[in-house]
Design a protein around this motif. Structure first.
Motif, PDB file in Angstrom:
ATOM      1  N   MET A   1      82.368 -14.805  29.254  1.00 34.52           N
ATOM      2  CA  MET A   1      83.592 -15.398  28.445  1.00 34.52           C
ATOM      3  C   MET A   1      84.886 -15.478  29.656  1.00 34.52           C
ATOM      4  N   THR A   2      85.270 -16.418  29.711  1.00 32.46           N
ATOM      5  CA  THR A   2      86.480 -16.748  30.596  1.00 32.46           C
ATOM      6  C   THR A   2      87.939 -16.611  29.839  1.00 32.46           C
ATOM      7  N   LYS A   3      88.646 -15.693  30.518  1.00 30.69           N
ATOM      8  CA  LYS A   3      89.869 -15.391  29.859  1.00 30.69           C
ATOM      9  C   LYS A   3      91.062 -15.796  30.992  1.00 30.69           C
ATOM     10  N   VAL A   4      92.169 -16.219  30.381  1.00 28.28           N
ATOM     11  CA  VAL A   4      93.225 -16.436  31.452  1.00 28.28           C
ATOM     12  C   VAL A   4      94.634 -15.935  30.478  1.00 28.28           C
ATOM     13  N   PHE A   5      95.049 -15.215  30.951  1.00 27.42           N
ATOM     14  CA  PHE A   5      96.545 -14.619  30.432  1.00 27.42           C
ATOM     15  C   PHE A   5      97.649 -15.186  31.116  1.00 27.42           C
ATOM     16  N   VAL A   6      98.519 -15.776  30.052  1.00 27.76           N
ATOM     17  CA  VAL A   6      99.636 -16.415  30.542  1.00 27.76           C
ATOM     18  C   VAL A   6     101.007 -15.290  30.806  1.00 27.76           C
ATOM     19  N   ARG A   7     101.395 -15.571  31.916  1.00 21.68           N
ATOM     20  CA  ARG A   7     102.154 -14.675  32.430  1.00 21.68           C
ATOM     21  C   ARG A   7     103.584 -15.211  31.954  1.00 21.68           C
ATOM     22  N   ASP A   8     104.548 -14.128  31.949  1.00 18.63           N
ATOM     23  CA  ASP A   8     106.040 -14.242  31.399  1.00 18.63           C
ATOM     24  C   ASP A   8     106.561 -15.358  32.015  1.00 18.63           C
ATOM     25  N   GLY A   9     107.104 -16.394  31.326  1.00 17.53           N
ATOM     26  CA  GLY A   9     107.686 -17.566  31.966  1.00 17.53           C
ATOM     27  C   GLY A   9     106.673 -18.700  32.657  1.00 17.53           C
ATOM     28  N   GLU A  10     105.641 -18.281  32.422  1.00 18.72           N
ATOM     29  CA  GLU A  10     104.667 -19.562  32.993  1.00 18.72           C
ATOM     30  C   GLU A  10     104.626 -20.532  32.062  1.00 18.72           C
ATOM     31  N   PRO A  11     104.825 -21.672  32.557  1.00 18.41           N
ATOM     32  CA  PRO A  11     104.430 -22.876  31.751  1.00 18.41           C
ATOM     33  C   PRO A  11     102.834 -23.118  31.223  1.00 18.41           C
ATOM     34  N   ILE A  12     102.664 -23.491  30.113  1.00 21.10           N
ATOM     35  CA  ILE A  12     101.345 -23.589  29.162  1.00 21.10           C
ATOM     36  C   ILE A  12     100.553 -24.620  30.235  1.00 21.10           C
ATOM     37  N   ASP A  13     101.235 -25.628  30.744  1.00 20.44           N
ATOM     38  CA  ASP A  13     100.311 -26.551  31.470  1.00 20.44           C
ATOM     39  C   ASP A  13      99.576 -25.804  32.587  1.00 20.44           C
ATOM     40  N   ARG A  14     100.193 -24.902  33.382  1.00 17.73           N
ATOM     41  CA  ARG A  14      99.653 -24.143  34.551  1.00 17.73           C
ATOM     42  C   ARG A  14      98.748 -23.303  34.286  1.00 17.73           C
ATOM     43  N   ALA A  15      98.977 -22.722  33.153  1.00 19.14           N
ATOM     44  CA  ALA A  15      98.043 -21.632  32.905  1.00 19.14           C
ATOM     45  C   ALA A  15      96.613 -22.374  32.111  1.00 19.14           C
ATOM     46  N   LEU A  16      96.802 -23.703  31.354  1.00 19.27           N
ATOM     47  CA  LEU A  16      95.774 -24.394  31.002  1.00 19.27           C
ATOM     48  C   LEU A  16      95.015 -24.943  32.211  1.00 19.27           C
ATOM     49  N   LYS A  17      95.656 -25.333  33.547  1.00 19.91           N
ATOM     50  CA  LYS A  17      95.116 -25.537  34.947  1.00 19.91           C
ATOM     51  C   LYS A  17      94.083 -24.509  35.311  1.00 19.91           C
ATOM     52  N   ARG A  18      94.830 -23.132  35.449  1.00 20.05           N
ATOM     53  CA  ARG A  18      93.961 -22.227  35.763  1.00 20.05           C
ATOM     54  C   ARG A  18      92.849 -22.011  35.085  1.00 20.05           C
ATOM     55  N   PHE A  19      92.758 -22.194  33.505  1.00 18.92           N
ATOM     56  CA  PHE A  19      91.777 -21.956  32.592  1.00 18.92           C
ATOM     57  C   PHE A  19      90.519 -22.982  33.036  1.00 18.92           C
ATOM     58  N   LYS A  20      90.892 -24.235  33.292  1.00 22.29           N
ATOM     59  CA  LYS A  20      89.994 -25.347  33.706  1.00 22.29           C
ATOM     60  C   LYS A  20      89.108 -25.088  34.895  1.00 22.29           C
ATOM     61  N   ARG A  21      89.989 -24.530  35.910  1.00 22.90           N
ATOM     62  CA  ARG A  21      89.627 -24.266  37.184  1.00 22.90           C
ATOM     63  C   ARG A  21      88.385 -23.071  37.043  1.00 22.90           C
ATOM     64  N   LYS A  22      88.938 -21.966  36.472  1.00 23.20           N
ATOM     65  CA  LYS A  22      87.775 -20.879  36.130  1.00 23.20           C
ATOM     66  C   LYS A  22      86.629 -21.256  35.449  1.00 23.20           C
ATOM     67  N   VAL A  23      86.718 -22.175  34.233  1.00 19.13           N
ATOM     68  CA  VAL A  23      85.524 -22.756  33.552  1.00 19.13           C
ATOM     69  C   VAL A  23      84.709 -23.440  34.593  1.00 19.13           C
ATOM     70  N   GLU A  24      85.144 -24.204  35.337  1.00 25.66           N
ATOM     71  CA  GLU A  24      84.640 -25.001  36.442  1.00 25.66           C
ATOM     72  C   GLU A  24      83.955 -24.114  37.218  1.00 25.66           C
ATOM     73  N   GLN A  25      84.278 -23.173  37.750  1.00 23.30           N
ATOM     74  CA  GLN A  25      84.051 -22.466  38.750  1.00 23.30           C
ATOM     75  C   GLN A  25      82.737 -21.527  38.246  1.00 23.30           C
TER      76      GLN A  25
END
Length: 69
Positions: A1-25
């Motif tokens: 299960m891939t999880k990405v925690f959104v950091r304080d003040g982080e744009p959702i777009d950046r968190a989504l990009k990190r999630f996509k990268r983790k899923v791909e890897q």
């Protein structure tokens, strides 16, 4: 299960990009596409053989270009 925690003040777009990268890897999408349809064992065997032939041709082509053959 891939999880990405959104950091304080982080744009959702950046968190989504990190999630996509983790899923791909992790190769999750590749696995899902592979399991999407059932393949008979004989078909799997043929596909595996074709992939091996393609790798061999590619390897031979690279060696030929380098002048080793």
């Amino acid at each position: 299960m891939t999880k990405v925690f959104v950091r304080d003040g982080e744009p959702i777009d950046r968190a989504l990009k990190r999630f996509k990268r983790k899923v791909e890897q992790a190769g999750i999408l590749k696995e899902v596409r592979k399991r999407e349809h059932y393949l008979k064992p004989s078909i799997k065997k043929k596909l595996k053989a074709r992939a091996a032939e393609a790798r061999a041709r590619k390897r031979e082509k690279r060696l030929f270009q380098k002048g080793l053959i």
